[in-house]
Design an enzyme around this catalytic site. Structure first.
Site, PDB file in Angstrom:
ATOM      1  N   HIS A   1       0.974  -1.122   0.088  1.00 12.24           N
ATOM      2  CA  HIS A   1       0.014   0.058  -0.077  1.00 12.24           C
ATOM      3  C   HIS A   1       0.917   1.292  -0.199  1.00 12.24           C
ATOM      4  O   HIS A   1       1.973   1.315   0.632  1.00 12.24           O
ATOM      5  CB  HIS A   1      -0.807   0.008   1.369  1.00 12.24           C
ATOM      6  CG  HIS A   1      -2.299   0.921   1.114  1.00 12.24           C
ATOM      7  ND1 HIS A   1      -1.901   2.319   1.300  1.00 12.24           N
ATOM      8  CD2 HIS A   1      -3.262   0.741   0.702  1.00 12.24           C
ATOM      9  CE1 HIS A   1      -3.363   2.712   0.977  1.00 12.24           C
ATOM     10  NE2 HIS A   1      -3.945   1.797   0.729  1.00 12.24           N
TER      11      HIS A   1
ATOM     12  N   ASP B   1      -7.996  -5.364  -0.417  1.00 17.27           N
ATOM     13  CA  ASP B   1      -8.409  -5.823  -1.538  1.00 17.27           C
ATOM     14  C   ASP B   1      -7.968  -7.392  -1.532  1.00 17.27           C
ATOM     15  O   ASP B   1      -8.809  -8.218  -2.361  1.00 17.27           O
ATOM     16  CB  ASP B   1      -7.547  -5.039  -2.814  1.00 17.27           C
ATOM     17  CG  ASP B   1      -8.075  -3.786  -2.808  1.00 17.27           C
ATOM     18  OD1 ASP B   1      -9.174  -3.671  -2.845  1.00 17.27           O
ATOM     19  OD2 ASP B   1      -7.192  -2.978  -3.075  1.00 17.27           O
TER      20      ASP B   1
HETATM   21  N1  ACO Z   1       4.525  -7.178  -4.982  1.00 16.24           N
HETATM   22  C1  ACO Z   1       5.776  -7.401  -5.289  1.00 16.24           C
HETATM   23  N2  ACO Z   1       6.466  -6.266  -4.727  1.00 16.24           N
HETATM   24  C2  ACO Z   1       6.041  -5.002  -4.500  1.00 16.24           C
HETATM   25  C3  ACO Z   1       4.778  -4.955  -4.287  1.00 16.24           C
HETATM   26  C4  ACO Z   1       3.848  -6.167  -4.532  1.00 16.24           C
HETATM   27  N3  ACO Z   1       2.606  -6.013  -4.785  1.00 16.24           N
HETATM   28  N4  ACO Z   1       4.261  -3.612  -3.944  1.00 16.24           N
HETATM   29  C5  ACO Z   1       5.522  -3.088  -3.621  1.00 16.24           C
HETATM   30  N5  ACO Z   1       6.495  -3.946  -4.184  1.00 16.24           N
HETATM   31  C6  ACO Z   1       7.996  -3.760  -3.955  1.00 16.24           C
HETATM   32  C7  ACO Z   1       8.460  -2.661  -5.312  1.00 16.24           C
HETATM   33  O1  ACO Z   1       8.936  -3.586  -6.147  1.00 16.24           O
HETATM   34  C8  ACO Z   1       9.594  -2.227  -4.405  1.00 16.24           C
HETATM   35  O2  ACO Z   1      10.602  -3.001  -4.343  1.00 16.24           O
HETATM   36  P1  ACO Z   1      12.163  -2.356  -4.559  1.00 16.24           P
HETATM   37  O3  ACO Z   1      12.493  -1.476  -3.255  1.00 16.24           O
HETATM   38  O4  ACO Z   1      13.069  -3.761  -4.399  1.00 16.24           O
HETATM   39  O5  ACO Z   1      12.423  -1.600  -5.774  1.00 16.24           O
HETATM   40  C9  ACO Z   1       9.110  -1.876  -3.147  1.00 16.24           C
HETATM   41  O6  ACO Z   1       8.400  -2.782  -2.719  1.00 16.24           O
HETATM   42  C10 ACO Z   1       8.381  -0.535  -2.846  1.00 16.24           C
HETATM   43  O7  ACO Z   1       7.422  -0.459  -4.017  1.00 16.24           O
HETATM   44  P2  ACO Z   1       6.672   0.869  -4.258  1.00 16.24           P
HETATM   45  O8  ACO Z   1       6.389   0.732  -5.686  1.00 16.24           O
HETATM   46  O9  ACO Z   1       7.688   2.310  -4.056  1.00 16.24           O
HETATM   47  O10 ACO Z   1       5.550   1.032  -3.545  1.00 16.24           O
HETATM   48  P3  ACO Z   1       4.191   1.986  -3.663  1.00 16.24           P
HETATM   49  O11 ACO Z   1       4.081   2.519  -2.242  1.00 16.24           O
HETATM   50  O12 ACO Z   1       4.649   2.886  -4.662  1.00 16.24           O
HETATM   51  O13 ACO Z   1       3.039   1.004  -4.302  1.00 16.24           O
HETATM   52  C11 ACO Z   1       1.274  -0.024  -4.450  1.00 16.24           C
HETATM   53  C12 ACO Z   1       1.837   0.854  -3.755  1.00 16.24           C
HETATM   54  C13 ACO Z   1       0.842   0.577  -5.669  1.00 16.24           C
HETATM   55  C14 ACO Z   1      -0.184  -0.333  -3.804  1.00 16.24           C
HETATM   56  C15 ACO Z   1       2.010  -1.353  -4.621  1.00 16.24           C
HETATM   57  O14 ACO Z   1       2.236  -1.915  -3.327  1.00 16.24           O
HETATM   58  C16 ACO Z   1       1.465  -2.508  -5.695  1.00 16.24           C
HETATM   59  O15 ACO Z   1       1.221  -2.263  -6.871  1.00 16.24           O
HETATM   60  N6  ACO Z   1       0.659  -3.306  -4.988  1.00 16.24           N
HETATM   61  C17 ACO Z   1      -0.386  -4.320  -5.784  1.00 16.24           C
HETATM   62  C18 ACO Z   1      -1.472  -3.529  -6.358  1.00 16.24           C
HETATM   63  C19 ACO Z   1      -2.581  -3.406  -5.074  1.00 16.24           C
HETATM   64  O16 ACO Z   1      -3.015  -4.696  -4.234  1.00 16.24           O
HETATM   65  N7  ACO Z   1      -3.058  -2.303  -5.122  1.00 16.24           N
HETATM   66  C20 ACO Z   1      -4.158  -1.854  -4.027  1.00 16.24           C
HETATM   67  C21 ACO Z   1      -3.727  -0.834  -3.147  1.00 16.24           C
HETATM   68  S1  ACO Z   1      -4.844  -0.563  -1.804  1.00 16.24           S
HETATM   69  C22 ACO Z   1      -6.474   0.112  -2.744  1.00 16.24           C
HETATM   70  O17 ACO Z   1      -6.273   0.837  -3.687  1.00 16.24           O
HETATM   71  C23 ACO Z   1      -7.593   0.278  -1.821  1.00 16.24           C
END
Ligand code: ACO
Length: 431
Positions: A307, A365
């Protein structure tokens, strides 16, 4: 909002003080409204992750501590003690309703559930296999063509009318979008039923059958809706505020919010999480899938995990985890292979260093998708349900913005990295 101190920004040519503003709780913000005038510079914050775009007294989140408050009340207390309708009142008006206020609100909202009969005609214009989000987005925007008495946003009573209408009518449009996709007749809303009972009834009743809403399932639905009702300045709410800042009518604003919610990184995540489970197939497929997720070049993410704000457990996910188990037990689905796979994936991922070290926990979710599947709701309807719930937050935030005297049209700037000015070359000279 109070001004407690200032910060000094210095560079070779500038030295300016900017006030620091404090809210009731949460981090202070630097007030940069005069930055361009004072310095000729702009702040650069793509994604707006370091920027407060408004003041708000609706929802407070502390992502590190896993805290979510609506009008000061912890989400856990609301989820356990209040209904979705009561929470809607709280978000809209700032206080929990008294018994009388609640009865009046509930009765009034229930009468707004019905759609103008002509709106039925819209549905026939869509292909049967249209995504219900496409139908919802289009039909909600088109409400402005029907309810002209809700368009004068300068009047508080009109704003309130539109807000209530939207909360009450979006579920009817959502349920009809589903019925249309499966070729069943539309079920009209029932004013005697609670919000969630009526919604389940419109989704699953058929003329001729005596569909009885299971109270355990109605409670689960109500909890899902309540937990999704508002979430501060997320992408879709920011969209609603941005569109609303232009003075656009509320139906257009909420339609824009629905469009923003549709994306897989936002509201589409529970649908994406379920699709992901289906593609993993079985427990045996988990290790290979997680290897793919950990490979930066694969572009594969574990949907339903992580998140932008919660870097600890999402408090809503905790509540839904319990509700998920309740529903599975009520329906005797313990042996459902997909639910079994989901529980195993949750266990493996929450113990895996890749996810633990990045503070990636199951988000709301992950569980809402599982509950909705158990309730018999098709994946294409998941984001639609999220929109039904979030309409409450959107209209509350829209109303708050319109009533904020300091609100201005949203007009961000940019860091231009294109060509500097150059001379036009006629086509005949371009080689
Ligand atoms: N699976 C695998 N790796 C992940 C995930 C994931 N779901 N989410 C983040 N990471 C990793 C990234 O690759 C990154 O790794 P690194 O440091 O080695 O480069 C690190 O964790 C940080 O990730 P960011 O992209 O900076 O995290 P951000 O806060 O921008 O992303 C997001 C948040 C978009 C929700 C992300 O976690 C994601 O894509 N999750 C899956 C989609 C999802 O479940 N969305 C629902 C959100 S809740 C809502 O809308 C109600």
């Amino acid at each position: 909002m109070t001004e407690s101190r200032s910060v000094r920004l210095t560079s070779e040519s500038h030295c300016d003080d900017f006030p620091v503003l404090s809210g009731t709780i949460g981090p202070d913000v630097i007030d940069l409204r005069t930055l361009p005038q004072k310095t000729g510079l702009f702040s650069f914050d793509p994604g707006l992750g370091g920027t407060a775009t408004c003041t708000s007294s609706i929802t407070y989140i502390d992502g590190d501590k896993g805290i979510l408050l609506h009008r000061g009340y912890p989400i856990e207390e609301l989820a356990l003690n209040a209904s979705f309708t009561e929470t809607a009142y709280l978000l809209l008006y700032g206080e929990l309703p008294t018994t009388d206020e609640y009865q009046v609100f509930r009765t009034n909202m229930n009468t707004h559930r019905l759609l103008n009969e002509q709106i039925r005609n819209f549905f026939n214009g869509f292909r049967r296999d249209a995504h219900p989000m496409a139908i919802l987005c289009g039909t909600v925007g088109a409400l402005s063509a029907f309810y002209h008495d809700g368009l004068d946003i300068s009047q508080p009573a009109t704003r309130d009318l539109s807000a209530r209408r939207l909360i009450a009518k979006v579920p009817t449009i959502a349920a009809w979008a589903y019925k249309y996709s499966i070729g069943e007749p539309f079920i009209y809303p029932d004013e005697e039923m609670s919000f969630s009972e009526n919604f389940l009834h419109m989704l699953f009743a058929r003329p001729g059958n005596h569909y009885r809403v299971n109270p355990v399932l109605a409670r689960a639905m109500d909890r899902i809706l309540l937990l999704h009702a508002d979430h501060e300045q997320n992408a879709s709410t920011t969209t609603v505020r941005l569109v609303g800042s232009t003075g656009a009518n509320p139906y257009a604003c909420i339609s824009a919010g629905i469009a923003a919610l549709w994306g897989p990184a936002h509201g589409g995540a529970n649908e994406a999480a379920l699709n992901m489970l289906q593609s993993i197939g079985s427990r045996e497929g988990i290790p290979a899938f997680l290897e793919k997720v950990k490979d930066r070049n694969s572009g594969v993410r574990l949907m339903g995990f992580g998140h932008r704000v919660y870097k600890n457990f999402d408090p809503r996910a905790k509540i839904l985890q319990a509700t998920c188990h309740e529903v599975i037990e009520e329906l005797g689905l313990e042996r459902d292979p997909l639910l079994d796979l989901a529980m195993e994936l949750e266990k493996v991922a929450t113990e895996d260093d890749y996810f633990v070290s990045r503070k990636l926990y199951p988000n709301v979710d992950f569980y809402s998708g599982l509950i909705l599947k158990a309730l018999g709701i098709p994946t294409s309807m998941f984001t639609v349900l999220f929109a039904v719930a979030r309409t409450v937050g959107w209209v509350s935030q829209w109303k708050e913005m319109i009533e904020d005297p300091s609100a201005r049209i949203n007009r961000p700037r940019q860091l231009y990295i294109g060509q500097p000015e150059r001379k036009f070359v006629p086509m005949s000279e371009r080689g």
